[in-house]
Scaffold this motif. Sequence first.
Motif, short mmCIF file in Angstrom:
data_model
loop_
_atom_site.label_atom_id
_atom_site.label_comp_id
_atom_site.label_asym_id
_atom_site.label_seq_id
_atom_site.Cartn_x
_atom_site.Cartn_y
_atom_site.Cartn_z
N GLU A 9 -2.35 -3.51 10.09
CA GLU A 9 -2.96 -4.75 10.57
C GLU A 9 -2.08 -5.46 11.60
OE1 GLU A 9 -5.30 -8.60 8.61
OE2 GLU A 9 -3.95 -7.38 7.40
N THR A 10 -0.77 -5.34 11.49
CA THR A 10 0.14 -6.01 12.42
C THR A 10 0.54 -5.11 13.60
OG1 THR A 10 2.10 -5.30 11.17
CG2 THR A 10 1.09 -7.41 10.57
N GLY A 69 6.35 -0.90 7.82
CA GLY A 69 7.43 -1.56 7.11
C GLY A 69 7.06 -2.97 6.68
N GLN A 70 6.34 -3.70 7.53
CA GLN A 70 5.91 -5.05 7.17
C GLN A 70 4.96 -5.02 5.98
OE1 GLN A 70 4.70 -7.59 10.53
NE2 GLN A 70 5.80 -6.18 11.88
N ALA A 71 4.05 -4.05 5.97
CA ALA A 71 3.13 -3.91 4.84
C ALA A 71 3.90 -3.52 3.58
CB ALA A 71 2.05 -2.88 5.16
N GLY A 128 6.42 2.43 0.07
CA GLY A 128 6.52 2.63 1.51
C GLY A 128 7.91 3.04 1.96
N ILE A 129 8.02 3.30 3.25
CA ILE A 129 9.28 3.66 3.89
C ILE A 129 9.75 2.46 4.69
CG2 ILE A 129 10.38 5.15 5.61
CD1 ILE A 129 8.45 7.36 4.70
N THR A 130 10.98 2.01 4.45
CA THR A 130 11.45 0.78 5.09
C THR A 130 12.52 1.01 6.14
OG1 THR A 130 13.07 0.48 3.29
CG2 THR A 130 10.92 -0.61 3.06
N ASN A 131 13.03 2.23 6.24
CA ASN A 131 14.08 2.49 7.22
C ASN A 131 14.13 3.99 7.50
OD1 ASN A 131 16.48 1.95 8.83
ND2 ASN A 131 17.62 2.92 7.17
N THR A 132 14.29 4.36 8.76
CA THR A 132 14.43 5.77 9.11
C THR A 132 15.54 5.94 10.14
OG1 THR A 132 12.73 5.59 10.84
CG2 THR A 132 12.01 6.35 8.67
#
Length: 293
Positions: A9-10, A69-71, A128-132
């Motif tokens: 959405e963002t 990441g925001q989601a 979710g995945i927050t960092n790669t």
Amino acid sequence: MSWAAQEFETLDLGDARLNRRAVLLAEQLACKPGASIPNACRNWSETVAAYRFLDNASVTSQQIMDAHGQASVQRIAQHQVVLCLQDTTELDYNGQQMQGLGPLSYEAQRGMYLHPTYVITPEREPLGITNTWMWAREPKDAQGQRPGVLESSRWVESYERIAEQAAELPQTRHVCISDREGDLMALMVRAHEMGHPADYLVRCKHNRCLPEGGKLWPTMMDSAPLGCVRFEMPAGRGRKARVVKQEVRAQRITLQQKGQAAVEVTCLVASEIDAPEGVQPVVWRLLTNREVG
């Protein structure tokens, strides 16, 4: 609104059509995660559009990951404890005509490395995945040394990103979990310097020398067990399923590496007793900043 539309959405790729294509492509690949792009898309025109989207210079993986990441952070904020699993995987593109690739486990292989932080609940619900961290290795030089960034730093930097997120979500306890490759004094020292905004749990690889003398693993085994745990280990990798009984030991230990600050950690060892004859006992060694009662 579909799950993909909510997830992204963002997302802002600078063009509403690109945003819609990203959502559609996510839905198609999620329906057939093991399929190639042509097989995941419904027809040839959608396949061409997908390749055009992926080839668009204005579309970056970071933009897509930022929206995801925001989601993910919104989901994480709803839980008291989350487990942040970091590990490395190889992306093998050997034999394909692509630029920007580097050696993999073997110098002749070509591909890239990906080090993500995958967040789940203690009940294993994915959030979710927050960092790669993605990179291509440089070839070894004439002396057999590999130039470029020190790869072990990815474990420390990933902890720093987890800690920053934990500071922004103080109601959610973040636990950074690493396998044996993440058993680095640099990670534990950095966590200590930051004041442990996120906890860590590391599978212990090194039988370190202790400042007061002796070594870590024998010192742990000389202590009295706190109790026993029992579980059923499933069959796999040539082994039969069996019931495993382990003695559990935990002790607060000071670790120090030359030139670095001393840190206090808890070492926890679960070692199998009464293993069947000819079978290697199951032993787990873990390090954490948390105190264990």
